[in-house]
Design a protein around this motif. Structure first.
Motif, PDB file in Angstrom:
ATOM      1  N   ALA A 155     -82.178 -38.412  26.248  1.00 42.18           N
ATOM      2  CA  ALA A 155     -82.589 -39.532  27.096  1.00 42.18           C
ATOM      3  C   ALA A 155     -84.071 -39.367  27.375  1.00 42.18           C
ATOM      4  CB  ALA A 155     -81.801 -39.563  28.392  1.00 42.18           C
ATOM      5  N   TYR A 156     -84.742 -40.469  27.637  1.00 43.13           N
ATOM      6  CA  TYR A 156     -86.156 -40.440  27.974  1.00 43.13           C
ATOM      7  C   TYR A 156     -86.443 -41.595  28.911  1.00 43.13           C
ATOM      8  CZ  TYR A 156     -86.550 -44.229  24.551  1.00 43.13           C
ATOM      9  OH  TYR A 156     -86.395 -45.425  23.870  1.00 43.13           O
ATOM     10  N   ALA A 157     -87.565 -41.516  29.594  1.00 49.10           N
ATOM     11  CA  ALA A 157     -87.995 -42.599  30.478  1.00 49.10           C
ATOM     12  C   ALA A 157     -89.461 -42.889  30.179  1.00 49.10           C
ATOM     13  CB  ALA A 157     -87.815 -42.213  31.943  1.00 49.10           C
ATOM     14  N   MET A 158     -89.866 -44.160  30.353  1.00 49.41           N
ATOM     15  CA  MET A 158     -91.225 -44.576  30.023  1.00 49.41           C
ATOM     16  C   MET A 158     -91.826 -45.383  31.162  1.00 49.41           C
ATOM     17  SD  MET A 158     -90.695 -45.654  26.016  1.00 49.41           S
ATOM     18  CE  MET A 158     -92.241 -44.967  25.444  1.00 49.41           C
ATOM     19  N   ASP A 159     -93.153 -45.409  31.187  1.00 46.62           N
ATOM     20  CA  ASP A 159     -93.828 -46.291  32.129  1.00 46.62           C
ATOM     21  C   ASP A 159     -93.705 -47.728  31.641  1.00 46.62           C
ATOM     22  OD1 ASP A 159     -95.511 -45.997  29.916  1.00 46.62           O
ATOM     23  OD2 ASP A 159     -97.319 -46.230  31.100  1.00 46.62           O
ATOM     24  N   GLU A 160     -94.172 -48.682  32.440  1.00 45.42           N
ATOM     25  CA  GLU A 160     -94.018 -50.095  32.103  1.00 45.42           C
ATOM     26  C   GLU A 160     -94.707 -50.431  30.794  1.00 45.42           C
ATOM     27  OE1 GLU A 160     -92.874 -54.067  32.302  1.00 45.42           O
ATOM     28  OE2 GLU A 160     -92.155 -52.311  33.415  1.00 45.42           O
ATOM     29  N   ALA A 161     -95.846 -49.818  30.514  1.00 39.73           N
ATOM     30  CA  ALA A 161     -96.615 -50.122  29.306  1.00 39.73           C
ATOM     31  C   ALA A 161     -96.123 -49.364  28.085  1.00 39.73           C
ATOM     32  CB  ALA A 161     -98.091 -49.819  29.552  1.00 39.73           C
ATOM     33  N   CYS A 162     -95.168 -48.453  28.262  1.00 38.12           N
ATOM     34  CA  CYS A 162     -94.670 -47.606  27.170  1.00 38.12           C
ATOM     35  C   CYS A 162     -95.763 -46.731  26.567  1.00 38.12           C
ATOM     36  CB  CYS A 162     -93.983 -48.447  26.089  1.00 38.12           C
ATOM     37  SG  CYS A 162     -92.466 -49.260  26.647  1.00 38.12           S
ATOM     38  N   GLU A 163     -96.704 -46.317  27.383  1.00 36.23           N
ATOM     39  CA  GLU A 163     -97.767 -45.405  26.928  1.00 36.23           C
ATOM     40  C   GLU A 163     -97.428 -43.952  27.242  1.00 36.23           C
ATOM     41  OE1 GLU A 163    -100.374 -46.254  25.180  1.00 36.23           O
ATOM     42  OE2 GLU A 163    -100.015 -48.425  25.283  1.00 36.23           O
ATOM     43  N   ILE A 164     -96.565 -43.736  28.238  1.00 32.67           N
ATOM     44  CA  ILE A 164     -96.165 -42.394  28.660  1.00 32.67           C
ATOM     45  C   ILE A 164     -94.648 -42.290  28.556  1.00 32.67           C
ATOM     46  CG2 ILE A 164     -96.129 -40.717  30.550  1.00 32.67           C
ATOM     47  CD1 ILE A 164     -98.923 -41.194  29.619  1.00 32.67           C
ATOM     48  N   ALA A 165     -94.172 -41.200  27.963  1.00 33.58           N
ATOM     49  CA  ALA A 165     -92.737 -40.920  27.915  1.00 33.58           C
ATOM     50  C   ALA A 165     -92.491 -39.547  28.515  1.00 33.58           C
ATOM     51  CB  ALA A 165     -92.225 -40.959  26.483  1.00 33.58           C
ATOM     52  N   THR A 166     -91.381 -39.415  29.189  1.00 38.26           N
ATOM     53  CA  THR A 166     -91.002 -38.111  29.741  1.00 38.26           C
ATOM     54  C   THR A 166     -89.532 -37.856  29.466  1.00 38.26           C
ATOM     55  OG1 THR A 166     -91.035 -36.702  31.710  1.00 38.26           O
ATOM     56  CG2 THR A 166     -90.434 -39.000  32.040  1.00 38.26           C
ATOM     57  N   PHE A 167     -89.186 -36.577  29.358  1.00 41.53           N
ATOM     58  CA  PHE A 167     -87.813 -36.178  29.074  1.00 41.53           C
ATOM     59  C   PHE A 167     -87.659 -34.714  29.470  1.00 41.53           C
ATOM     60  CE2 PHE A 167     -90.561 -35.974  25.388  1.00 41.53           C
ATOM     61  CZ  PHE A 167     -90.452 -34.659  24.972  1.00 41.53           C
ATOM     62  N   ALA A 168     -86.433 -34.252  29.529  1.00 41.63           N
ATOM     63  CA  ALA A 168     -86.140 -32.858  29.870  1.00 41.63           C
ATOM     64  C   ALA A 168     -85.654 -32.125  28.626  1.00 41.63           C
ATOM     65  CB  ALA A 168     -85.095 -32.779  30.967  1.00 41.63           C
ATOM     66  N   LEU A 169     -86.170 -30.913  28.447  1.00 38.29           N
ATOM     67  CA  LEU A 169     -85.686 -30.006  27.405  1.00 38.29           C
ATOM     68  C   LEU A 169     -85.597 -28.612  28.013  1.00 38.29           C
ATOM     69  CD1 LEU A 169     -87.636 -30.837  24.099  1.00 38.29           C
ATOM     70  CD2 LEU A 169     -85.225 -31.230  24.562  1.00 38.29           C
ATOM     71  N   SER A 170     -84.431 -27.996  27.899  1.00 38.23           N
ATOM     72  CA  SER A 170     -84.229 -26.639  28.414  1.00 38.23           C
ATOM     73  C   SER A 170     -84.722 -26.485  29.842  1.00 38.23           C
ATOM     74  CB  SER A 170     -84.902 -25.611  27.501  1.00 38.23           C
ATOM     75  OG  SER A 170     -84.243 -25.531  26.260  1.00 38.23           O
ATOM     76  N   GLY A 171     -84.495 -27.520  30.654  1.00 40.34           N
ATOM     77  CA  GLY A 171     -84.839 -27.441  32.054  1.00 40.34           C
ATOM     78  C   GLY A 171     -86.287 -27.691  32.379  1.00 40.34           C
ATOM     79  N   LYS A 172     -87.103 -27.962  31.375  1.00 48.24           N
ATOM     80  CA  LYS A 172     -88.512 -28.246  31.606  1.00 48.24           C
ATOM     81  C   LYS A 172     -88.776 -29.746  31.511  1.00 48.24           C
ATOM     82  CE  LYS A 172     -90.100 -23.851  29.598  1.00 48.24           C
ATOM     83  NZ  LYS A 172     -90.916 -23.242  28.515  1.00 48.24           N
ATOM     84  N   VAL A 173     -89.777 -30.207  32.249  1.00 48.26           N
ATOM     85  CA  VAL A 173     -90.225 -31.596  32.146  1.00 48.26           C
ATOM     86  C   VAL A 173     -91.335 -31.651  31.105  1.00 48.26           C
ATOM     87  CG1 VAL A 173     -91.360 -33.512  33.326  1.00 48.26           C
ATOM     88  CG2 VAL A 173     -89.629 -32.155  34.525  1.00 48.26           C
ATOM     89  N   TRP A 174     -91.144 -32.523  30.134  1.00 44.37           N
ATOM     90  CA  TRP A 174     -92.137 -32.721  29.083  1.00 44.37           C
ATOM     91  C   TRP A 174     -92.709 -34.128  29.202  1.00 44.37           C
ATOM     92  CZ3 TRP A 174     -93.091 -28.955  25.200  1.00 44.37           C
ATOM     93  CH2 TRP A 174     -92.256 -27.827  25.265  1.00 44.37           C
ATOM     94  N   VAL A 175     -93.965 -34.259  28.815  1.00 46.92           N
ATOM     95  CA  VAL A 175     -94.619 -35.560  28.862  1.00 46.92           C
ATOM     96  C   VAL A 175     -95.324 -35.803  27.528  1.00 46.92           C
ATOM     97  CG1 VAL A 175     -96.752 -34.666  29.900  1.00 46.92           C
ATOM     98  CG2 VAL A 175     -96.141 -37.081  30.181  1.00 46.92           C
ATOM     99  N   SER A 176     -95.235 -37.022  27.047  1.00 40.14           N
ATOM    100  CA  SER A 176     -95.857 -37.410  25.776  1.00 40.14           C
ATOM    101  C   SER A 176     -96.666 -38.680  25.979  1.00 40.14           C
ATOM    102  CB  SER A 176     -94.775 -37.663  24.714  1.00 40.14           C
ATOM    103  OG  SER A 176     -95.333 -38.262  23.550  1.00 40.14           O
ATOM    104  N   ARG A 177     -97.848 -38.694  25.413  1.00 44.04           N
ATOM    105  CA  ARG A 177     -98.635 -39.928  25.336  1.00 44.04           C
ATOM    106  C   ARG A 177     -98.304 -40.546  23.983  1.00 44.04           C
ATOM    107  NH1 ARG A 177    -101.959 -40.364  29.614  1.00 44.04           N
ATOM    108  NH2 ARG A 177    -102.296 -38.443  30.826  1.00 44.04           N
ATOM    109  N   THR A 178     -97.644 -41.674  24.008  1.00 48.11           N
ATOM    110  CA  THR A 178     -96.950 -42.170  22.827  1.00 48.11           C
ATOM    111  C   THR A 178     -97.865 -42.683  21.723  1.00 48.11           C
ATOM    112  OG1 THR A 178     -96.713 -44.378  23.812  1.00 48.11           O
ATOM    113  CG2 THR A 178     -94.953 -42.783  24.227  1.00 48.11           C
ATOM    114  N   ARG A 179     -99.169 -42.814  21.989  1.00 43.02           N
ATOM    115  CA  ARG A 179    -100.087 -43.227  20.935  1.00 43.02           C
ATOM    116  C   ARG A 179    -100.418 -42.079  19.988  1.00 43.02           C
ATOM    117  NH1 ARG A 179    -100.289 -48.769  20.401  1.00 43.02           N
ATOM    118  NH2 ARG A 179    -100.240 -49.683  22.495  1.00 43.02           N
ATOM    119  N   SER A 180    -100.097 -40.855  20.407  1.00 45.66           N
ATOM    120  CA  SER A 180    -100.341 -39.689  19.560  1.00 45.66           C
ATOM    121  C   SER A 180     -99.099 -38.818  19.570  1.00 45.66           C
ATOM    122  CB  SER A 180    -101.549 -38.895  20.066  1.00 45.66           C
ATOM    123  OG  SER A 180    -101.351 -38.482  21.402  1.00 45.66           O
ATOM    124  N   ALA A 181     -98.855 -38.108  18.481  1.00 41.62           N
ATOM    125  CA  ALA A 181     -97.644 -37.298  18.360  1.00 41.62           C
ATOM    126  C   ALA A 181     -97.754 -36.048  19.225  1.00 41.62           C
ATOM    127  CB  ALA A 181     -97.413 -36.912  16.907  1.00 41.62           C
ATOM    128  N   GLY A 182     -96.602 -35.577  19.684  1.00 43.23           N
ATOM    129  CA  GLY A 182     -96.551 -34.330  20.431  1.00 43.23           C
ATOM    130  C   GLY A 182     -96.246 -34.532  21.896  1.00 43.23           C
TER     131      GLY A 182
END
Length: 703
Positions: free
Chosen positions: A100-127
């Motif tokens: 599962a993941y959640a995004m801001d209104e513009a879909c520029e930021i995505a966040t999700f949980a992996l192994s109990g950590k909060v991860w954040v991705s800027r969706t215009r670039s990989a990683g």
């Protein structure tokens, strides 16, 4: 495209390895507001459980991996906290990685949980990068403006900047059994509400659930195969006992808060929360007996609520997906019964056509709503329903359709009978761009399904013979009923994948029958409510009607002197009930994780259908398997299967039934599954379990 068939691997193992052929298939789709990108989760193939986040370019049709979860997890793989495991059990989630993941209104930021950590991705670039959060994080969600992320941990709700700064709690437990920001057990298990907090559209505050489980009875779930481990304490609200105390708070970023007020004595259940830019937050609250609900508008500064829509039903009020909500222009949208039809209401007036059973609201736009709906209960289609009542079908061709739409881009997902895998089509400006790729395992079989309408009630029924079966060329196959048969779930749909296991069973020498009797969804108010106070009578009678119709239709091809039944959960209850109540009709059964005594099942589900056991104990007695044992009648062969660490249908159900059968001198078989919950995702366990059940039925029915 599916992977090639591996003929050296059995179908049950392929099914378990692929999580019922869901791996490698895109899911959790989100369209960006400008329609340029479609985000989704997909595993790399049909047997790898680790999902990653992908983006599909709606102009070029190209796919890009935004976040490779396997690379983030490394060789250690995913480590889940007990809280996250419980959360996934509630949502029946067996996959790993990004689920599962959640995004801001513009879909520029995505966040999700992996192994109990909060991860954040800027969706215009990989990683993605892990944020320095406190504790094991659950359900991170970025605010609509893309500045902050909230997450739950250790009973608290915390906020952190997307840049990793200022991690701090905005609500912390004020009691031993208090939790902020997560859904309580019955909300997640029975209301299909898996969230416990909601961001304001401006990202400056949140609505946050607080629940206190101290009134709820403590049960203990132990795994006898691990005697050195202590039992796990589990607060379980059984029918007729206390629920968790649930409240809702408006919480500001500085931690100050205002309680949202309503009549908790009359409406203890918080079933829905909606906060759109088009009006005040809306909540739906419900009475304990579920006959009354109220849609309330929230005044944030004072916390006071105002009734905007009352809902009542003499049997129960349904909790629906996507509503209540404010649409653009401040229109109030609900789904309610209008006569015998589930109907779209706008500002209290019905607007959808009377022939459409609306199943959910997908999205709300300026001119109307996109909904899923049925005319034929075996199919689900997409429709756009204008607020003026105009109906615009959005899907063509038989099947089960779903999808989403935004910014001029539409995603249409179709599951049909010609393939076990859905087609995910992206359309831009009314023209097809292409399909999002799927990489599932191939099951090696294809269902050959015949559809019937059984009896006066036209019970939708699916019949499967061994592959390539020609009528008249096989004498008297044993019949195997394979129902779920209860509320909330349909089995008879015009979609091939749900019949894969049934076809494999048929290929072992059976005529397999799947029937959706009264109480299953999609056929209107009277059909749904026919089961009130009478699980045992109504749902079993309808299986018998379906069986009789199959016998009348196929004559010498089937043998009604050899009838078995098998199912899981409610289907397990129905299977055990069949050989206890109607051994004249059913000659063997496999009951998986059955509810045997409804006083041991949870409040919200059980009391909706059977009332409160303190007020009508005779109803619970009449629907219990423990009272269905006739000491003067021989019991046909019965195998009961149960996961020993099931925290939903606890193993006490099977143990009590087994004890009662033993006391009555009734031979039976119990198969305990050590370390298994209500799901059986372990590959070897699932494979061997499928084969053991079929072998038991073959012996019992002389197949």
């Amino acid at each position: 495209m599916s992977s090639p068939v591996d003929e050296s691997v059995s179908f049950p193992r392929l099914q378990a390895r692929s999580l019922r052929f869901t791996l490698g298939v895109p899911r959790n789709l989100t369209v960006s507001p400008d329609g340029s990108r479609v985000f989704f989760v997909r595993t790399p193939d049909g047997s790898t459980r680790t999902g990653s986040l992908w983006a599909y370019d709606a102009d070029s049709g190209e796919e890009t991996c935004v976040v490779d979860a396997s690379a983030l997890l490394g060789a250690e793989g995913e480590q889940l906290s007990p809280e996250e495991r419980a959360r996934r059990e509630r949502s029946r989630e067996s996959a790993a990685g990004i689920v599962a993941y959640a995004m801001d209104e513009a879909c520029e930021i995505a966040t999700f949980a992996l192994s109990g950590k909060v991860w954040v991705s800027r969706t215009r670039s990989a990683g993605a990068r892990a944020l320095p959060t406190a504790g094991s994080a659950i359900d991170p969600r970025v605010d609509p403006t893309g500045r902050r992320i909230a997450y739950a941990t250790d009973g608290a709700l915390r906020v952190i900047g997307v840049d990793g700064t200022l991690d701090y709690p905005i609500a912390e437990p004020d009691g031993d059994h208090v939790v902020w920001g997560l859904a309580e057990f019955v909300a997640a298990e029975e209301m299909d509400r898996h969230r416990g907090y909601w961001w304001a559209p401006d990202g400056e505050s949140l609505l946050v659930e607080r629940y206190d489980e101290s009134p709820v009875a403590t049960w203990y779930v132990a795994d006898p195969a691990e005697p050195s481990k202590p039992p796990v304490e589990h607060r379980y609200p059984a029918a007729g006992t206390a629920d968790a105390l649930v409240s809702l708070w408006h919480v500001r970023l500085d931690g100050s808060r205002t309680e949202i007020t309503w009549d908790h004595g009359r409406f203890p259940y918080l079933t829905r929360v909606s906060w759109t830019p088009h009006g005040d937050p809306l909540i739906q609250v419900m009475s304990r007996d579920q006959k009354d609900a109220a849609v309330l508008a929230v005044e944030l500064e004072s916390g006071e609520t105002t009734l905007v829509r009352g809902q009542s039903d003499e049997v129960w009020v349904d909790v629906m997906q996507g509503v209540p909500a404010y649409a653009p222009g401040g229109r109030l949208v609900t789904l309610e019964d209008h006569g015998d039809t589930k109907t779209l209401f706008v500002d209290g007036e019905p607007v959808s056509p009377p022939e459409l059973q609306i199943r959910s609201v997908v999205s709300l736009g300026a001119e109307g709503a996109i909904v899923t709906a049925s005319e034929d209960p075996t199919q689900i289609h997409l429709h756009a329903i204008g607020y003026d009542g105009e109906d615009y079908p959005l899907s063509e061709g038989p099947g089960v359709w779903s999808g989403t739409e935004r910014g001029g881009t539409a995603v249409r997902i179709r599951a049909g009978m010609e393939s076990p895998f859905p087609t995910v089509t992206v359309m831009r400006g009314g023209s097809t761009v292409g399909n999002i790729a799927s990489h599932p395992l191939h099951p090696g079989i294809h269902p050959e399904v015949r559809f019937l309408e059984a009896g006066e009630d036209a019970i939708r029924t699916a019949v499967l013979f061994p592959s390539g079966h020609e009528h008249g060329n096989a004498a008297g196959l044993p019949i195997l009923m394979n129902p779920y048969g209860g509320p909330h779930a349909q089995r008879v749909m015009r979609s091939a994948k749900p019949y894969l296991e049934a076809q494999w069973i048929a290929d072992q020498g059976f005529c397999v029958v799947v029937a959706d009797g009264r109480g299953t969804p999609g056929r209107g108010r009277a059909w749904d409510r026919a089961i009130r106070d009478d699980f045992a009578g109504v749902t079993l009678d309808d299986q018998v009607v379906a069986l009789e119709t199959v016998a009348d239709t196929y004559g010498a091809d089937v043998d009604t002197s050899r009838v078995g039944i098998m199912g899981w959960s409610y289907g397990g209850y129905l299977s055990a009930l069949a050989v206890l109540r109607r051994p004249d009709v059913f000659h063997a059964a496999v009951a998986g994780a059955p509810v045997t005594e409804w006083r041991l099942y949870d409040t919200f589900y059980t009391e909706r259908y059977l009332g409160n056991p303190g007020e009508q104990p005779e109803v619970y007695d009449a629907n219990s398997l423990l009272t269905a044992i006739d000491p003067d009648v021989d019991l046909p062969p019965l195998m009961i299967v149960h996961g020993m660490v099931d925290d939903n249908v606890v193993v006490a159900h099977t143990l009590r039934l087994s004890s009662a059968l033993l006391a009555a001198g009734k031979p039976h078989t119990v198969l305990p599954l050590t370390g298994v919950t209500h799901m059986t995702p372990q590959e070897v366990v699932a494979e061997n379990l499928a084969q053991l059940q079929v072998d038991f039925l073959r012996r019992a029915l002389r197949a």
